[in-house]
Design a protein around this motif. Structure first.
Motif, PDB file in Angstrom:
ATOM      1  N   UNK A  78       0.825  -1.199   0.000  1.00 26.02           N
ATOM      2  CA  UNK A  78       0.000   0.000   0.000  1.00 26.02           C
ATOM      3  C   UNK A  78       0.864   1.256   0.000  1.00 26.02           C
ATOM      4  N   UNK A  79       1.957   1.218   0.735  1.00 27.05           N
ATOM      5  CA  UNK A  79       2.856   2.374   0.796  1.00 27.05           C
ATOM      6  C   UNK A  79       3.488   2.637  -0.561  1.00 27.05           C
ATOM      7  N   UNK A  80       3.929   1.566  -1.237  1.00 21.64           N
ATOM      8  CA  UNK A  80       4.604   1.710  -2.531  1.00 21.64           C
ATOM      9  C   UNK A  80       3.629   1.804  -3.701  1.00 21.64           C
ATOM     10  N   UNK A  81       2.347   1.548  -3.471  1.00 23.81           N
ATOM     11  CA  UNK A  81       1.363   1.611  -4.552  1.00 23.81           C
ATOM     12  C   UNK A  81       1.518   0.508  -5.578  1.00 23.81           C
ATOM     13  N   UNK A  82       1.989  -0.668  -5.150  1.00 23.16           N
ATOM     14  CA  UNK A  82       2.186  -1.790  -6.061  1.00 23.16           C
ATOM     15  C   UNK A  82       0.866  -2.553  -6.207  1.00 23.16           C
ATOM     16  N   UNK A  83       0.150  -2.319  -7.296  1.00 19.68           N
ATOM     17  CA  UNK A  83      -1.186  -2.873  -7.443  1.00 19.68           C
ATOM     18  C   UNK A  83      -1.187  -4.391  -7.533  1.00 19.68           C
TER      19      UNK A  83
END
Length: 483
Positions: free
Chosen positions: A158-163
């Motif tokens: 969630x922090x890195x936005x890795x979908x």
């Protein structure tokens, strides 16, 4: 018994200036003019597009997580969920193969780079340094891809936005929630409420889309100018033509088989297409396209699985760009690439491009990583040729990916027998009947869900007569007249 709330209902038409797409279109036009008239100032407006994209991205990961968990949990059948996931990945990989193939065919037929005649010994490769450096710190093989599916920590995705990592976590949590049965009902309700809240935030954020579209287009025009556009116009034209051909010749027949028109579908998502055109990222409209697919007749569990998966595995536009970019570079330096090598390149791209679908600029880095593996045939330094026009190509990639993502959702819903074809027909015939802003409201019911209805009171067999009260001056309202 109350009838289900229809996704399409007669409503008062809004004035044209109340529609988001009108303001996005105006912003794009103003951005183009500003970029041509004042290029130096326009080149400094990228922050507007970046701000809008960041505002959207901050809620995308939690929205996807909650939507997938709720969707799978409400299916109540893990075997069915697994079959849906398998069909989704299979469909998107098949369309990606077609995209790579049509890209190779068009670039070999039109040969837009054959007339450039560059010499690698004297060519300035400095513009490619950033893209090449970005590939040196990462392994693009299958092992790296599998390892990257798992984040370093639960919150890391969630922090890195890795979908893709968020998708994996959501599936694991959904499986665990389903195994708990009725004990997890509270968790499912809480996540469903949380997803509604995230959609409500998105509804507010989307009204900054004209600002992002203006800044993105103005930056693109102002920073590139007309010189580079003229020298590489043939390649850009060939790329956009290929995206159009793919949409009409590949996805068009797929839509027809599924029972709807690709042209009516494109009209239905015109707002989202314009937003993506301005921002060059399909991630900016992810929540909107999810709601629109639900309103078009795809059930929540199909949308929740297919749309997020498509943002990692639906690589139609990116595949076209990578296939054409690699051969264009070879043509520009007078290198003839054997057919067998082109097929090997296609297979390698099918794996290396995973995860680059929704990210602005990721296609260039992925192309550089692919060419690094084939540097003995196609010089990776040739990336410098297309760095300047990558922003224009990014828009084409994002538009094609978005269109293919929505089509894939409807096709898979039809494949599984879950598509409400009557609703889809009605929505595509009258796109204005769907108010996406209302659908994004935190308290709005999902399309197809029943409105809450008060339970009927049992009839007392021995009613007691109440004392007569003085007549009120207010008129009586019959229950049937209430709204």
């Amino acid at each position: 018994m109350a009838a289900p709330a229809a996704a399409v209902s007669p409503r008062r038409r809004r004035r044209f200036y109340h529609h988001l797409y009108v303001w996005v279109l105006v912003a794009i036009a103003l951005g183009i003019v500003f970029g041509l008239v004042a290029p130096d100032q326009a080149a400094k407006t990228r922050w507007m597009a970046d701000l809008f994209i960041k505002l959207v991205k901050v809620v995308i990961a939690p929205t996807i997580f909650a939507t997938i968990v709720v969707g799978i949990a409400q299916m109540g059948n893990l075997a069915r969920a697994g079959g849906l996931a398998l069909r989704t990945v299979l469909y998107f990989n098949i369309t990606t193969v077609f995209a790579l193939g049509i890209g190779l065919v068009v670039i070999n037929v039109l040969r837009p780079g054959a007339s450039l005649g560059f010499d690698l010994a004297t060519f300035d490769t400095s513009a490619a340094d950033a893209a090449i450096a970005a590939t040196e710190s990462q392994d693009t093989g299958m092992t790296s891809f599998v390892l990257d599916l798992v984040p370093a920590s639960f919150v890391g995705a969630f922090v890195d936005g890795q979908l893709l990592q968020v998708l994996v976590l959501a599936v694991l949590v959904a499986v665990a929630v389903t195994s708990l049965g009725a004990r997890a009902d509270g968790v499912v309700r809480a996540l469903d409420t949380f997803a509604h809240l995230m959609f409500g935030i998105i509804r507010l954020v989307m009204w900054t889309a004209p600002l992002g579209a203006f800044g993105g287009i103005a930056f693109t025009i102002g920073s590139n100018g007309s010189a580079i556009l003229g020298s590489l116009a043939a390649f850009m034209g060939a790329f956009w033509l290929t995206c159009l051909l793919f949409l009409l010749l590949v996805l068009g027949p797929v839509c027809r088989i599924a029972g709807f028109s690709v042209f009516r579908y494109l009209r239905y998502i015109k707002d989202e297409l314009l937003i993506v055109l301005g921002t060059s990222s399909s991630e900016t409209v992810l929540p909107r396209i999810m709601r629109k697919m639900e309103a078009a007749g795809a059930p929540r569990h199909v949308v929740g699985m297919t749309i997020p998966t498509g943002y990692s595995f639906n690589l139609d536009g990116t595949a076209i760009y990578m296939a054409m970019g690699a051969i264009f570079i070879a043509q520009a330096f007078g290198i003839e690439v054997p057919l067998t090598t082109q097929v090997a390149l296609l297979a390698f791209m099918l794996v290396s491009s995973n995860g680059a679908a929704g990210v602005s600029g990721a296609g260039l880095v992925t192309l550089a990583a692919t060419l690094t593996a084939f540097d003995s045939v196609i010089p990776v330094a040739g990336i410098a040729l297309i760095v300047g026009i990558d922003r224009f190509m990014s828009e084409g990639r994002a538009l094609t990916n978005l269109a293919g993502n929505g089509i894939g959702t409807l096709v898979i819903a039809r494949w599984t027998g879950d598509l409400d074809r009557e609703r889809l027909r009605a929505v595509l015939a009258d796109p204005g009947s769907v108010d996406v802003d209302a659908l994004l409201s935190a308290d709005a019911p999902r399309p197809g869900e029943e409105q809450p209805v008060e339970p009927e009171q049992p009839v007392d067999p021995n009613p007691r007569v109440a004392p007569t009260e003085p007549a009120s001056s207010a008129p009586a309202v019959h229950p049937a007249q209430t709204t």
